[in-house]
Design a protein around this motif. Structure first.
Motif, PDB file in Angstrom:
ATOM      1  N   UNK A 475      -1.485   5.290   1.014  1.00  0.00           N
ATOM      2  CA  UNK A 475      -2.827   5.876   1.104  1.00  0.00           C
ATOM      3  C   UNK A 475      -3.316   6.234  -0.297  1.00  0.00           C
ATOM      4  N   UNK A 476      -4.612   6.375  -0.443  1.00  0.00           N
ATOM      5  CA  UNK A 476      -5.154   6.751  -1.748  1.00  0.00           C
ATOM      6  C   UNK A 476      -4.873   5.720  -2.787  1.00  0.00           C
ATOM      7  N   UNK A 477      -4.482   6.155  -3.989  1.00  0.00           N
ATOM      8  CA  UNK A 477      -4.166   5.204  -5.047  1.00  0.00           C
ATOM      9  C   UNK A 477      -3.139   5.815  -6.013  1.00  0.00           C
ATOM     10  N   UNK A 478      -2.442   4.941  -6.711  1.00  0.00           N
ATOM     11  CA  UNK A 478      -1.508   5.369  -7.756  1.00  0.00           C
ATOM     12  C   UNK A 478      -1.611   4.353  -8.875  1.00  0.00           C
ATOM     13  N   UNK A 479      -2.133   4.782 -10.013  1.00  0.00           N
ATOM     14  CA  UNK A 479      -2.365   3.884 -11.137  1.00  0.00           C
ATOM     15  C   UNK A 479      -1.139   3.820 -12.053  1.00  0.00           C
ATOM     16  N   UNK A 480      -1.110   2.816 -12.914  1.00  0.00           N
ATOM     17  CA  UNK A 480       0.037   2.635 -13.799  1.00  0.00           C
ATOM     18  C   UNK A 480       0.204   3.830 -14.734  1.00  0.00           C
ATOM     19  N   UNK A 481      -0.896   4.497 -15.070  1.00  0.00           N
ATOM     20  CA  UNK A 481      -0.786   5.664 -15.964  1.00  0.00           C
ATOM     21  C   UNK A 481      -0.098   6.816 -15.263  1.00  0.00           C
ATOM     22  N   UNK A 482       0.012   6.772 -13.928  1.00  0.00           N
ATOM     23  CA  UNK A 482       0.669   7.860 -13.181  1.00  0.00           C
ATOM     24  C   UNK A 482       2.172   7.615 -13.015  1.00  0.00           C
ATOM     25  N   UNK A 483       2.660   6.497 -13.539  1.00  0.00           N
ATOM     26  CA  UNK A 483       4.089   6.142 -13.340  1.00  0.00           C
ATOM     27  C   UNK A 483       5.026   7.058 -14.137  1.00  0.00           C
TER      28      UNK A 483
END
Length: 483
Positions: A475-483
């Motif tokens: 759900x939602x999103x998870x960007x590469x900067x959040x890794x």
């Protein structure tokens, strides 16, 4: 020849001329067959159904009596042929008699009647001949489902002959040894479920009842591991048997395996829902089917395999068995070591495979395929399995699948759809077939793609299977900067 109600009198007597005097005396109206003019006209068009009506006898009785006469005549021929008959001819004659036996059973003849008539023949029959008989019936047009429906009846008729054949000895770790050890556990588990079911039926207090229900639940959970036994049989043993021309019995057995799988699942679902009445009603038939399957393996499938599979093939099979796993037992490596020893030497230095968008070594391709979050299988334009990826697979595969016709990699109930998909791909009317199923907690996404070259020529089919449970839950999103 298959004798049916639509068979004409002329066709029957052309195949079995010795029946004519018997048929003339069978009913008063049949005396017309002695008249050459009537025989050359009426007999050419009159079916056995019409003849039965003319003779005022039920058509099924006429058919059964004709089949009995044919079988008895063939048995007499077998006896008079004696030792001097050619072995191949005797085997062919027994095959025809075996098929007559099964046709009578499928047409509704009582088991005890057929068995009494053919005990002498059956005593000479081995497991391989029974397997060939079932395959011949399927090749002649008898539906697999029909052979499957009365498979237990076949075994009942042949049981005494099968019991007389001693089990062949095999080394520890041989694939046959592993199947046999698993079947011993099958017998123990079905006996345990029966015992717990009897306790449940006789229970007069809640404590005993609850304990019996818990025991049945645990025993059914263990029994469900027979799935691994069946998967290894279907993906390892069946492909090798098919290479030796043994296909009919494998199709029949796979269909029965699927029926057992479904019934175990249904029993566990009913038990979890507290429907004890339905569970206790279905258990006797289910447990009988499981025991019967183990018996068919021990007395027909495995002895047949020992007659046709080579030592090299057994070694290769043993090496692949461990990839699928074992039910309840520790699989013994045994002869698998022989296959493992035959390692192909590697060429010196990496060999690059040029591609339109780059080049990869075989090692790079291998690690890339293993790392994919889905599994791939490729079937060529001739419907032959040529490749599958290893790693995290949803459905089991083993090296025995390579070179196998894809229709033999599916249970009989789904073969028609597989062939329909491939036909659409080859015709160019479809390019993709997509399915999704719930396998317990897993949500599985399955796609088939038609593979075509630059000119649009069909080159094969790619199967892509993915456990999409995790992806579906995102759900939602998870960007590469959040890794």
């Amino acid at each position: 020849m298959t004798i049916t109600a639509e068979t004409t009198i002329h066709q029957l007597l052309e195949a079995y001329p010795y029946l004519r005097p018997w048929l003339v005396s069978y009913a008063p109206d049949f005396k017309k067959l002695d008249n050459p003019v009537l025989y050359n006209t009426m007999a050419r068009v009159a079916t056995l159904e019409a003849a039965a009506s003319m003779g005022e006898v039920p058509v099924e009785k006429l058919l059964d009596d004709i089949r009995t006469q044919v079988a008895q005549h063939e048995i007499a021929a077998e006896e008079t042929a004696g030792i001097g008959a050619a072995p191949a001819e005797g085997a062919d004659r027994r095959q025809e008699l075996l098929k007559q036996i099964i046709r009578q059973l499928h047409d509704g003849a009582p088991v005890e009647v057929v068995k009494a008539e053919f005990d002498q023949l059956v005593s000479e029959v081995d497991s391989a001949e029974i397997a060939r008989m079932e395959q011949a019936l399927i090749a002649e047009g008898m539906p697999i489902e029909e052979v499957q429906r009365l498979c237990d009846v076949h075994v009942t008729v042949f049981k005494e002959a099968l019991e007389e054949k001693p089990d062949a000895e095999v080394a520890e770790g041989h694939p046959i040894d592993n199947y046999r050890r698993e079947n011993e556990v099958v017998g123990e588990l079905t006996a345990a479920v029966r015992s717990s079911a009897q306790i449940l039926s006789a229970a007069t207090d809640d404590e005993t009842r609850h304990a019996a229900v818990d025991a049945i639940g645990l025993e059914l959970e263990r029994l469900a591991q027979v799935e691994i036994h069946y998967l290894r049989k279907e993906n390892q043993l069946f492909p090798v048997l098919e290479k030796h021309g043994v296909e009919g019995p494998t199709k029949v057995m796979w269909g029965l395996d699927d029926d057992i799988r479904g019934r175990i699942k249904a029993a566990r679902t009913l038990l979890a829902a507290g429907d004890l009445s339905s569970v206790t009603k279905m258990l006797p038939e289910l447990l009988g089917m499981i025991d019967d399957m183990a018996y068919k393996e021990e007395k027909i499938l495995l002895p047949t395999a020992l007659q046709v599979v080579t030592e090299t093939e057994w070694a290769e099979m043993a090496a692949g068995d461990s990839e699928i796993g074992y039910a309840w037992i520790e699989g013994s490596a045994g002869i698998a070591a022989a296959a493992a020893a035959a390692v192909t030497p590697q060429a010196e230095g990496p060999m690059l495979l040029p591609l339109p968008t780059g080049a990869l070594s075989l090692d790079q391709l291998d690690v890339m395929f293993r790392a994919l979050p889905f599994d791939l299988s490729f079937v060529d334009e001739h419907d032959t399995v040529r490749f599958y990826t290893e790693g995290l697979r949803v459905f089991p595969r083993s090296p025995a699948a390579i070179g196998r016709q894809v229709r033999n990699c599916h249970p009989p109930k789904s073969v028609d759809k597989v062939e329909q998909i491939l036909a659409e791909f080859k015709a160019g009317t479809k390019d993709v077939a997509e399915f999704w199923i719930q396998m317990g907690p897993k949500f599985v996404h399955i796609r088939y793609y038609a593979m075509r070259d630059a000119d649009g020529t069909y080159k094969g089919c790619l199967e892509v299977v993915q456990d999409a449970t995790h992806v579906r839950a995102l759900e939602g999103e998870r960007r590469i900067v959040d890794w």
